[in-house]
Write an enzyme that holds these catalytic residues in place. Structure first.
Site: not given
Length: 162
Positions: A59-60, A86, A89
């Site tokens: 993400f960064e 699961g 995300h």
């Protein structure tokens, strides 16, 4: 997974390019393989002093890649891995990384190597990491693509591409 149809580019002399590699830290074994592949490509393309920056996760990658692009790097290689779990995300991180790195390339007109593995399970990531026994070497591929693209961009800017 299919490497079918993948190009086999000839390495160009990229010794005049400023290159940075930004790599996530999650999934150490996979990331070690991706970084090793990136280093092999950098050596093949004669890149002497690449900057390597580590970030917490995939993400960064975009914000650090944008900062590097703004600092004048000709190519930024982004390496990361996201393994499906699961929850949603996986989708959020994959979309954010893809959209963010695309913005970096377009907003800064810089070559961005997309070495983010988006896998259903750990084995798929290992198969793409460029480790002994892996079927693919995505760290090398992403770096090669970034260097090839940076070379083309530099030639275009100099008016030397026919």
């Amino acid at each position: 997974m299919s490497g079918h149809g993948a190009p086999t580019p000839e390495a160009v002399d990229a010794s005049d390019l400023r290159v940075a590699v930004v790599a996530a830290s999650w999934h150490t074994e996979v990331m070690d393989g991706l970084l090793a592949g990136a280093h092999r490509a950098l050596e093949e393309y004669s890149v002497g002093n690449p900057l390597v920056v580590r970030v917490p996760g995939t993400f960064e990658l975009p914000v650090v890649a944008a900062t590097l692009a703004a600092q004048g790097y000709d190519a930024v290689v982004a390496l990361g891995v996201v393994v499906r779990g699961g929850t949603p995300h996986f989708d959020y991180v994959c979309n954010a990384a893809t959209d963010g790195l695309t913005r970096v390339a377009l907003d800064h007109q810089v070559a961005v190597g997309f070495g983010v593995l988006t896998c259903d399970d750990d084995q798929q990531a290992l198969d793409r990491a460029g480790l002994e026994g892996s079927k693919e070497d995505k760290g090398h591929e992403a770096t090669s693509a970034a260097l090839q693209t940076a070379h083309v961009l530099k030639r275009l800017r100099r008016g030397r591409l026919a």
